[in-house]
Structures are given as C-alpha cells and as structure tokens.
Design a protein around this motif. Structure first.
Motif, short mmCIF file in Angstrom:
data_model
loop_
_atom_site.label_atom_id
_atom_site.label_comp_id
_atom_site.label_asym_id
_atom_site.label_seq_id
_atom_site.Cartn_x
_atom_site.Cartn_y
_atom_site.Cartn_z
N VAL A 31 -16.22 -1.13 -20.68
CA VAL A 31 -16.11 -0.01 -21.81
C VAL A 31 -16.27 0.22 -22.82
N GLU A 32 -17.65 0.44 -24.26
CA GLU A 32 -17.15 0.16 -25.42
C GLU A 32 -16.94 1.58 -25.36
N ARG A 33 -15.72 1.80 -26.22
CA ARG A 33 -15.21 3.28 -27.02
C ARG A 33 -16.52 4.38 -27.41
N ASP A 34 -17.16 3.61 -28.49
CA ASP A 34 -18.11 3.89 -29.31
C ASP A 34 -18.89 4.53 -28.94
N ALA A 35 -20.03 3.90 -28.06
CA ALA A 35 -20.54 4.07 -27.27
C ALA A 35 -20.61 5.26 -26.34
N PHE A 36 -19.15 5.38 -25.76
CA PHE A 36 -18.95 5.88 -24.41
C PHE A 36 -18.62 7.45 -25.57
N GLU A 37 -17.87 7.83 -26.30
CA GLU A 37 -18.25 8.99 -27.40
C GLU A 37 -19.31 9.13 -27.79
N PHE A 38 -20.46 8.90 -27.83
CA PHE A 38 -21.42 8.55 -28.74
C PHE A 38 -22.10 9.04 -27.72
N ALA A 39 -21.81 8.95 -26.04
CA ALA A 39 -23.15 9.15 -24.84
C ALA A 39 -22.23 10.19 -24.21
N PHE A 40 -21.03 10.63 -24.48
CA PHE A 40 -20.59 12.03 -23.94
C PHE A 40 -21.00 13.19 -24.49
N PRO A 41 -20.92 13.75 -25.24
CA PRO A 41 -21.89 14.48 -25.71
C PRO A 41 -23.48 15.00 -25.08
N PHE A 42 -24.13 13.68 -24.56
CA PHE A 42 -25.38 14.09 -23.67
C PHE A 42 -25.26 14.25 -22.85
N ALA A 43 -24.44 13.43 -21.80
CA ALA A 43 -24.07 13.93 -20.57
C ALA A 43 -23.73 15.12 -20.44
N ALA A 44 -22.84 15.85 -21.25
CA ALA A 44 -21.98 17.34 -20.88
C ALA A 44 -22.86 18.37 -21.13
N GLU A 45 -23.96 17.53 -22.13
CA GLU A 45 -25.20 18.84 -22.45
C GLU A 45 -25.56 20.29 -21.34
N GLY A 46 -25.84 21.28 -22.03
CA GLY A 46 -25.83 21.97 -20.22
C GLY A 46 -25.06 22.43 -19.28
N THR A 47 -24.20 21.79 -18.97
CA THR A 47 -22.85 22.22 -17.85
C THR A 47 -21.64 22.63 -19.16
N VAL A 48 -20.89 22.71 -17.18
CA VAL A 48 -19.52 23.05 -17.90
C VAL A 48 -18.24 22.55 -19.28
N CYS A 49 -19.13 20.90 -18.98
CA CYS A 49 -18.70 20.19 -20.54
C CYS A 49 -19.37 20.63 -21.09
N GLU A 50 -19.79 21.57 -21.53
CA GLU A 50 -20.73 21.19 -23.53
C GLU A 50 -19.42 21.80 -24.44
N GLY A 51 -18.89 21.03 -24.85
CA GLY A 51 -18.65 21.49 -26.14
C GLY A 51 -17.45 20.70 -26.24
N ALA A 52 -16.86 20.39 -24.98
CA ALA A 52 -15.36 20.09 -24.61
C ALA A 52 -14.73 18.89 -25.31
N GLU A 53 -13.14 19.02 -26.08
CA GLU A 53 -13.07 17.92 -26.47
C GLU A 53 -12.51 17.13 -25.74
N LEU A 54 -13.33 15.69 -26.45
CA LEU A 54 -13.02 14.02 -25.12
C LEU A 54 -11.78 13.77 -26.47
N ARG A 55 -10.73 13.51 -25.59
CA ARG A 55 -10.01 12.55 -26.13
C ARG A 55 -10.08 11.18 -25.07
N ILE A 56 -9.79 10.09 -25.93
CA ILE A 56 -9.80 8.92 -25.62
C ILE A 56 -8.37 7.96 -26.14
N GLU A 57 -7.69 7.56 -24.86
CA GLU A 57 -6.35 6.67 -24.95
C GLU A 57 -7.16 5.19 -24.91
N GLU A 58 -6.53 4.22 -25.88
CA GLU A 58 -7.12 2.76 -25.09
C GLU A 58 -6.00 2.31 -25.09
#
Length: 115
Positions: free
Chosen positions: A39-66
C-alpha cells in the motif's frame, strides 16, 4: 490505483462499526500500514477523503502508523529491520530469514461521535 478500493473497503468497515455503535460520525482513525504490504501511503492518504465523501467518515482525521519490515534469521535467530527490497539478516547477512512483520494493513483505533 488499488489504494482507492482499499479506502472504500475501510470506509465500509467504519460505517458498519458506526452503525453498530449508534455513532453519528467517525471523528478519527488510526491505520497501521506495513512497509511490505503493497500500500502506497501517499496514494492511500489521497484516496481516503474521496472514499469517505458523503459517509459518516467524511472529515475524519486519518492517522497512519508505518511499520518497518521485520525478519528473524533462521541461522543466528536475530531480529532485524532490513530494507523491503533486500530481505537479509542485519546481524549476520544471511538471506535465510522469515518475514515476521511489515505486511500489516489494519485499523488500530477508531474515534466515534455518539449522541
């Protein structure tokens, strides 16, 4: 970009958790990504807001531990953290190693807003 499908799957899991807990939204979450899981971290961080749009996750703070790759040497039994492209023992240089960490992709924690 498979990171988008992973983000969508994550959002589905979070929506199910929020529904089960009667939460109105997901405030934040921490995800663990092993450096050998593909999993490419930057690509995942970029994709998450699009996936979360219109859901209960919209605006959630995503923290990633590598997490680094971790191997146990079958010769000297040492645990080391080599670069993902060169899986050798950091102590003796042997390539007879067992992968013991670095493939993780999991949710460590979720913060929900519950009325």
């Amino acid at each position: 970009m498979h990171e988008l499908s992973l983000a969508q799957g994550l959002v589905e899991q979070l929506e199910a958790t929020a529904a089960k807990e009667n939460a109105t939204r997901v405030v934040g979450l921490q995800v663990v990504i092993g450096s050998y899981c593909g999993v490419e971290r930057d690509a995942f961080e970029f994709a998450f807001p699009f996936a979360a749009e219109g859901t209960v996750c919209e605006g959630a703070e995503l923290r990633i531990e590598e997490l680094p790759v971790s191997v146990r040497c079958r010769r000297c039994n040492a645990i080391s953290h080599p670069a993902p492209i060169l899986l050798v023992c950091g102590a003796c240089g042997a390539n007879d190693v067992e992968l013991t960490g670095g493939r993780e992709f999991l949710i460590r924690s979720v913060e929900l807003e519950v009325p």
